[in-house]
Each structure stands twice: as structure tokens, then as C-alpha cells.
Design an enzyme around this catalytic site. Structure first.
Site, PDB file in Angstrom:
ATOM      1  N   HIS A 173      23.534  -3.189  -9.341  1.00  0.00           N
ATOM      2  CA  HIS A 173      24.957  -3.453  -9.165  1.00  0.00           C
ATOM      3  C   HIS A 173      25.835  -2.304  -9.657  1.00  0.00           C
ATOM      4  CE1 HIS A 173      24.511  -4.448 -13.373  1.00  0.00           C
ATOM      5  NE2 HIS A 173      25.821  -4.379 -13.478  1.00  0.00           N
ATOM      6  N   HIS A 205      30.641   0.598 -10.168  1.00  0.00           N
ATOM      7  CA  HIS A 205      30.207  -0.763 -10.515  1.00  0.00           C
ATOM      8  C   HIS A 205      30.620  -1.682  -9.375  1.00  0.00           C
ATOM      9  CE1 HIS A 205      30.047  -4.614 -12.605  1.00  0.00           C
ATOM     10  NE2 HIS A 205      29.269  -4.012 -13.502  1.00  0.00           N
TER      11      HIS A 205
END
Length: 187
Positions: free
Chosen positions: A86, A101
């Protein structure tokens, strides 16, 4: 074979694996470019206390539009990856450390809906696909799909200019496309 089949065959291998095309845009070594197309939002408005406080770095949030491909926003070396895919870090040869992110709380998805296309220490160039992500899976899991793109070592620079802008606005916010300049780091 029709036109759609010809185009599709360029990006899907014989085993059915999708290979995203590279993006091509002019680059400068002091600039971080948009890794996805989407709507720019100030970090302060990202629905995460750590990101909105600037604790992971200085940059933008981007509400993604498009196909779920994350492109390298700089030329550099992959410095950090996560098991859950992620987030990813990239260090440029000029010393800019970029952290991307994907989503808020997406670490809890344990990698479902994410596929990393690069490994730690790989050399990458701006516009190279580095990650695939499924926006629908992120939303279905109850998470915010905003992507934070930041310079994670802002103290190494005298000034970081926010240059993300566009003539196209959605709800008074600029719409950027892959490769649009976002941040300029000056020593």
C-alpha cells in the site's frame, strides 16, 4: 482482429497478465511529478492525522481517477516497499526521498487489491508503472482511496514549492494528470 483486440494484445500477455503501458513526459531532477491522474487536495485535508499533520512529509493528496496504475513520479531507486503493497518509497540521485501511500487504512487490507511491479533497490524512471491498485476494492473495504505523494525528507531542502495546478477544476480543486509537476525541491 479488431482495433480493440490489437490494443488489448499490447498490454495483456498470453497468460492474461495485464502489463500497463509506460507514461512519457519530460522531467527535471528537482521535480516530483503526479504518479496518478486525479483531483489534488492539500495534505491538511487528508482524513488521516499523521498524513494531514505532515508527519510523513510535504506534498499533496490525490483522489485518483483512471485505471489503478501508480507510476514512478521521479527517476531513482526503490528504497522501501511494504509487504501489504500500500506504500512505496523512491530515492532520487539528487537526494529527494519520495513516499507514496495509497489509501487510508489500507494496511488492513493485507495486500488484497494491490500488486507491486518493482522490488527494493530497482532503478526506476519517471513514468514507469510501479504498482497496481484496485480503487473499488479499497472502497469496498471501507477505506478512503486518497493517495499521498510526499517528499519525506523536506528538511534536506531549503524550500519545497507546491506547483500542482491545472486549468481544469473539479469542485474548485485542480485536476492533474500523470506526469504533471507537483513539487519542486530546492537546496
Amino acid at each position: 482482429m479488431g482495433l480493440f483486440d490489437k490494443i488489448k494484445s499490447k498490454f495483456v500477455s498470453d497468460d492474461g497478465t495485464f502489463t500497463p503501458p509506460e507514461a512519457s513526459f519530460a522531467t527535471r531532477p528537482d521535480t516530483v511529478y503526479a504518479p496518478v491522474s486525479g483531483v489534488l487536495i492539500p495534505l491538511e485535508e487528508v482524513n488521516d492525522e499523521i498524513i494531514s499533520a505532515g508527519l510523513i512529509g510535504n506534498g499533496y493528496g490525490i483522489l485518483p481517477t483512471g485505471n489503478g496504475v501508480l507510476y514512478s513520479p521521479v527517476n531513482g531507486r526503490i528504497g522501501a516497499t511494504t509487504v501489504t503493497n500500500h506504500s512505496i518509497g523512491i530515492a532520487t540521485h539528487e537526494g529527494i526521498e519520495v513516499l507514496i501511500h495509497i489509501g487510508i487504512g489500507t494496511v488492513n487490507m493485507k495486500g488484497k487489491g494491490f500488486k507491486r511491479l518493482v522490488e527494493a533497490n530497482d532503478e526506476v524512471h519517471a513514468g514507469q508503472p510501479i504498482m497496481l491498485f484496485d480503487v473499488d476494492a479499497i472502497k469496498l473495504a471501507g477505506h478512503d482511496e486518497v493517495i499521498a505523494c510526499v517528499i519525506s525528507n523536506p528538511d534536506a531542502f531549503a524550500k519545497i514549492r507546491h506547483v500542482g495546478a491545472s486549468g481544469t477544476l473539479i469542485g474548485d480543486r485542480p485536476l492533474v494528470k500523470i506526469g504533471d509537476p507537483l513539487l519542486v525541491a530546492k537546496k
